[in-house]
Design an enzyme around this catalytic site. Structure first.
Site, PDB file in Angstrom:
ATOM      1  N   VAL A  52      -0.088  14.437  35.677  1.00  0.00           N
ATOM      2  CA  VAL A  52       0.541  14.925  36.904  1.00  0.00           C
ATOM      3  C   VAL A  52      -0.287  14.659  38.159  1.00  0.00           C
ATOM      4  CG1 VAL A  52       1.905  16.721  35.787  1.00  0.00           C
ATOM      5  CG2 VAL A  52      -0.439  17.236  36.536  1.00  0.00           C
ATOM      6  N   TYR A  53      -1.495  14.145  38.017  1.00  0.00           N
ATOM      7  CA  TYR A  53      -2.306  13.862  39.197  1.00  0.00           C
ATOM      8  C   TYR A  53      -1.668  12.709  39.976  1.00  0.00           C
ATOM      9  CZ  TYR A  53      -6.117  16.694  37.204  1.00  0.00           C
ATOM     10  OH  TYR A  53      -6.885  17.708  36.688  1.00  0.00           O
ATOM     11  N   GLY A  54      -1.308  13.001  41.217  1.00  0.00           N
ATOM     12  CA  GLY A  54      -0.645  11.978  42.019  1.00  0.00           C
ATOM     13  C   GLY A  54       0.677  11.537  41.420  1.00  0.00           C
TER      14      GLY A  54
END
Length: 327
Positions: A52-54
């Site tokens: 889910v990072y970025g």
């Protein structure tokens, strides 16, 4: 950089890890390349990311840099799955979602396997054994070498780890757990850390610099180029700008002045050398910030400094977290 075993496993990781929370959002491909190269050249191996990072861009950027810039064999890549952009269900620990998320992560990373795969958070709506079975399938299929969890409280971690240990050879023991831990956030010391130490699980502290506050940058004002000044990250920093944090930051600054080092080095060395810690995960916006963090490699805090920092930041531990007979 010194290497440490990740929990009670044979996997060794650099004792400082590189975080990628802002990659693909505040950190573009050029800064990401500079960060990864500086980290690798300093002997760093552990790179931490999440699906889910970025919105997946962090994994994609890391995948673009593997081989072309840094050999895959030189890195220990950790990623996470289980967080979902759903206001009605923040976490999905179902076997189907987790395994599909892992396949998507591998595609973005451009690799056949990740070294460590973490469940991002506990899902109260999915049976724990179903969530843990996804870890077993990931390791048995070769898509992950080791498995761990993230943001599990004490009883959740102990239950998960004990379940895995109950069937050795069939289930994958937990290698690591990732939670926030710093001089400003010592909650893990109540139950999570004792459980991890007892069960042989390595702790990977996130936000080891108190979301940047322990560097001292917010002592007098909020720098315009800081996370605290950004619309997206300001709410993340705000909880650590209170009077309690100010007192702790002042103590860190005093210790730094006395040792002729920076507050960043003091704060990072403190958490790096706490019992049970394998590697704090450092998120830097640029290579200059990362180099400053990596300079802590040569620093070991004197015992009297550690005791003073322990005292000023000590959390309130009461029954039943500690021995009831001392009350």
């Amino acid at each position: 950089m010194e290497q440490r075993h990740l929990g009670r496993t044979g996997l060794r990781v650099s004792r400082i890890g590189l975080g990628t929370l802002t990659w693909g959002r505040g950190t573009d491909e050029h800064d990401a390349a500079d960060l990864l190269k500086a980290f690798w050249e300093a002997g760093g191996t552990l790179v931490d990311t999440a699906d889910v990072y970025g919105d997946g861009e962090a994994e994609y950027l890391l995948g673009q840099l593997i081989e072309g810039l840094v050999p895959r064999r030189d890195l220990v890549i950790s990623t996470k799955a289980g967080s979902v952009p759903d206001p009605d269900r923040r976490f999905d620990g179902s076997r189907g979602h987790l395994l599909a998320a892992l396949d998507a992560s591998l595609a973005r990373l451009g690799t056949d396997y990740v070294d460590v795969w973490h469940i991002h958070a506990f899902d109260p709506f999915t049976p724990l054994e179903e969530t843990l079975q996804a870890l077993d399938l990931a390791v048995s299929s070769g898509r992950a070498r080791y498995a761990g969890v993230s943001n599990y409280c004490g009883w959740q971690l102990a239950k998960a780890a004990t379940w895995q240990l109950a069937a050795p050879g069939t289930r994958t023991r937990l290698a690591s757990t990732q939670l926030e831990y710093s001089l400003l956030q010592r909650g893990v010391e109540r139950e999570v850390l004792p459980a991890a130490l007892d069960l042989g699980i390595g702790l990977l502290p996130s936000s080891p610099l108190g979301r940047g506050v322990l560097t001292g940058k917010y002592r007098h004002a909020t720098p315009a180029d800081s996370r605290g000044a950004s619309e997206h990250m300001a709410p993340f920093v705000a909880p650590y700008l209170d009077d309690t944090a100010t007192r702790i930051v002042d103590a860190v600054t005093t210790a730094a002045d006395g040792l002729a080092v920076t507050p960043l080095q003091i704060a990072l060395a403190w958490v790096r050398d706490r019992p049970g810690v394998a590697a704090p995960i450092v998120g830097a916006r640029n290579a200059q910030q990362l180099t400053a963090a990596l300079s802590v490699e040569a620093l070991s805090l004197p015992d009297e400094i550690c005791r003073a920092l322990d005292d000023v930041s000590a959390p309130l531990h009461r029954y039943p977290d500690h021995d009831w007979s001392t009350l």
